[in-house]
Design a protein around this motif. Structure first.
Motif, PDB file in Angstrom:
ATOM      1  N   ASN A 202       0.919  -1.285  -0.267  1.00  0.00           N
ATOM      2  CA  ASN A 202       0.099   0.082   0.058  1.00  0.00           C
ATOM      3  C   ASN A 202       0.779   1.238  -0.034  1.00  0.00           C
ATOM      4  OD1 ASN A 202      -2.436  -1.580   0.084  1.00  0.00           O
ATOM      5  ND2 ASN A 202      -2.502  -1.354   2.384  1.00  0.00           N
ATOM      6  N   ARG A 203       0.296   2.133  -0.828  1.00  0.00           N
ATOM      7  CA  ARG A 203       1.305   3.515  -0.842  1.00  0.00           C
ATOM      8  C   ARG A 203       0.268   4.560  -0.409  1.00  0.00           C
ATOM      9  NH1 ARG A 203       6.600   3.841  -2.196  1.00  0.00           N
ATOM     10  NH2 ARG A 203       6.951   2.048  -3.600  1.00  0.00           N
ATOM     11  N   TYR A 204       0.805   5.039   0.444  1.00  0.00           N
ATOM     12  CA  TYR A 204       0.161   6.186   1.325  1.00  0.00           C
ATOM     13  C   TYR A 204       0.642   7.467   0.683  1.00  0.00           C
ATOM     14  CZ  TYR A 204      -0.418   3.000   5.144  1.00  0.00           C
ATOM     15  OH  TYR A 204      -0.854   1.465   5.537  1.00  0.00           O
ATOM     16  N   VAL A 205      -0.363   8.328   0.339  1.00  0.00           N
ATOM     17  CA  VAL A 205      -0.295   9.870  -0.231  1.00  0.00           C
ATOM     18  C   VAL A 205      -0.376  10.817   1.006  1.00  0.00           C
ATOM     19  CG1 VAL A 205      -0.845  11.551  -1.937  1.00  0.00           C
ATOM     20  CG2 VAL A 205      -1.130   8.901  -2.191  1.00  0.00           C
ATOM     21  N   ILE A 206       0.962  11.237   1.062  1.00  0.00           N
ATOM     22  CA  ILE A 206       0.899  12.314   2.153  1.00  0.00           C
ATOM     23  C   ILE A 206       1.520  13.654   1.826  1.00  0.00           C
ATOM     24  CG2 ILE A 206       1.089  10.510   4.167  1.00  0.00           C
ATOM     25  CD1 ILE A 206       3.992  10.885   4.404  1.00  0.00           C
ATOM     26  N   SER A 207       1.269  14.701   2.376  1.00  0.00           N
ATOM     27  CA  SER A 207       1.841  15.981   1.972  1.00  0.00           C
ATOM     28  C   SER A 207       3.335  15.989   2.379  1.00  0.00           C
ATOM     29  CB  SER A 207       1.069  17.130   2.663  1.00  0.00           C
ATOM     30  OG  SER A 207       1.390  16.995   4.019  1.00  0.00           O
ATOM     31  N   GLU A 208       4.050  17.111   1.883  1.00  0.00           N
ATOM     32  CA  GLU A 208       5.374  17.410   2.062  1.00  0.00           C
ATOM     33  C   GLU A 208       5.571  17.573   3.758  1.00  0.00           C
ATOM     34  OE1 GLU A 208       9.141  20.103   0.711  1.00  0.00           O
ATOM     35  OE2 GLU A 208       7.312  19.828  -0.636  1.00  0.00           O
TER      36      GLU A 208
ATOM     37  N   ARG B  46       5.550   4.948   2.131  1.00  0.00           N
ATOM     38  CA  ARG B  46       5.162   6.680   2.150  1.00  0.00           C
ATOM     39  C   ARG B  46       5.506   7.375   0.890  1.00  0.00           C
ATOM     40  NH1 ARG B  46       3.864   4.456   6.611  1.00  0.00           N
ATOM     41  NH2 ARG B  46       1.834   5.214   7.631  1.00  0.00           N
ATOM     42  N   GLY B  47       6.647   6.596   0.238  1.00  0.00           N
ATOM     43  CA  GLY B  47       7.632   7.107  -0.566  1.00  0.00           C
ATOM     44  C   GLY B  47       8.641   8.091  -0.174  1.00  0.00           C
ATOM     45  N   LEU B  48       8.960   7.904   1.042  1.00  0.00           N
ATOM     46  CA  LEU B  48       9.963   8.790   1.439  1.00  0.00           C
ATOM     47  C   LEU B  48      11.451   8.028   1.474  1.00  0.00           C
ATOM     48  CD1 LEU B  48       8.088  10.091   4.605  1.00  0.00           C
ATOM     49  CD2 LEU B  48       8.480  11.177   2.456  1.00  0.00           C
ATOM     50  N   ASP B  49      12.308   8.805   1.454  1.00  0.00           N
ATOM     51  CA  ASP B  49      13.714   8.189   1.594  1.00  0.00           C
ATOM     52  C   ASP B  49      13.977   7.513   2.847  1.00  0.00           C
ATOM     53  OD1 ASP B  49      14.264   9.265  -0.702  1.00  0.00           O
ATOM     54  OD2 ASP B  49      15.092  11.312  -0.183  1.00  0.00           O
ATOM     55  N   PRO B  50      14.664   6.265   2.879  1.00  0.00           N
ATOM     56  CA  PRO B  50      15.110   5.775   4.208  1.00  0.00           C
ATOM     57  C   PRO B  50      15.950   6.501   5.056  1.00  0.00           C
ATOM     58  CG  PRO B  50      15.995   4.523   2.454  1.00  0.00           C
ATOM     59  CD  PRO B  50      15.162   5.774   1.692  1.00  0.00           C
ATOM     60  N   ILE B  51      15.984   6.170   6.278  1.00  0.00           N
ATOM     61  CA  ILE B  51      16.850   6.756   7.236  1.00  0.00           C
ATOM     62  C   ILE B  51      18.220   5.808   6.935  1.00  0.00           C
ATOM     63  CG2 ILE B  51      17.362   6.866   9.718  1.00  0.00           C
ATOM     64  CD1 ILE B  51      14.374   7.086  10.373  1.00  0.00           C
ATOM     65  N   PRO B  52      19.264   6.581   7.082  1.00  0.00           N
ATOM     66  CA  PRO B  52      20.599   5.607   6.921  1.00  0.00           C
ATOM     67  C   PRO B  52      20.861   4.710   8.128  1.00  0.00           C
ATOM     68  CG  PRO B  52      21.118   8.072   7.199  1.00  0.00           C
ATOM     69  CD  PRO B  52      19.593   8.063   7.237  1.00  0.00           C
ATOM     70  N   LEU B  53      21.512   3.788   8.095  1.00  0.00           N
ATOM     71  CA  LEU B  53      22.121   2.922   9.271  1.00  0.00           C
ATOM     72  C   LEU B  53      22.724   3.714  10.244  1.00  0.00           C
ATOM     73  CD1 LEU B  53      22.309   0.128   9.755  1.00  0.00           C
ATOM     74  CD2 LEU B  53      24.460   0.121   9.065  1.00  0.00           C
ATOM     75  N   PRO B  54      22.035   3.578  11.583  1.00  0.00           N
ATOM     76  CA  PRO B  54      22.745   4.253  12.678  1.00  0.00           C
ATOM     77  C   PRO B  54      23.944   4.125  13.085  1.00  0.00           C
ATOM     78  CG  PRO B  54      20.363   3.409  13.319  1.00  0.00           C
ATOM     79  CD  PRO B  54      20.948   2.768  12.001  1.00  0.00           C
TER      80      PRO B  54
END
Length: 145
Positions: A82-88, A124-132
């Protein structure tokens, strides 16, 4: 269901009668309890639907199992998440919350939390968080390697 029966009395006279029963076996049993020993019970047994009901239920359950197996195992690659469409603004806030959750997670669970959070970000189509810092790709802290 009504069954016609033929029997002989003590004087060897042929007699007949009718009895109400579910099937021929029950008709014989009722007659024997009444002291009548029939030599013939005439009538059709009702249709035995139970084996067919069992077969249909078994067929439907096997078909459903095969369908579910095909749906989730064979065609799993074709199912998109499922892709969520969210605002910026919502995306920025959600990413901040995700980063906060990874930072607050206990060290032993931080890798699992990071993987789960990145899946939600991807949905949500956002960039992933880099490895801690302090973790490797296999989930072990760098000080344990």
């Amino acid at each position: 269901m009504k069954f016609k029966y033929l029997y002989q009395d003590k004087n060897n006279q042929n007699l007949e009668g009718e009895i109400e029963a579910r099937d021929r076996a029950e008709a014989y049993t009722k007659l024997r309890k009444n002291g009548i020993r029939p030599y013939r019970v005439i009538g059709n047994d009702p249709w035995n639907w139970r084996p067919w009901a069992y077969f249909i239920a078994l067929f439907l359950s096997v078909s459903l199992s095969i369908f579910m197996w095909l749906r989730f195992v064979v065609f799993a690659d074709g199912i998109s998440r499922n892709r969520y469409v969210i605002s910026e603004e919502e995306g920025i806030e959600f990413r901040r919350l995700c980063q906060e959750r990874v930072d607050r997670a206990p060290a032993s669970f931080r890798y699992d939390v990071w993987k789960g959070v990145n899946l939600r970000l991807e949905e949500r189509g956002l960039d992933p968080i880099p490895l801690p810092e302090g973790l490797t790709e296999d989930g072990l802290p760098t000080n344990l390697k």
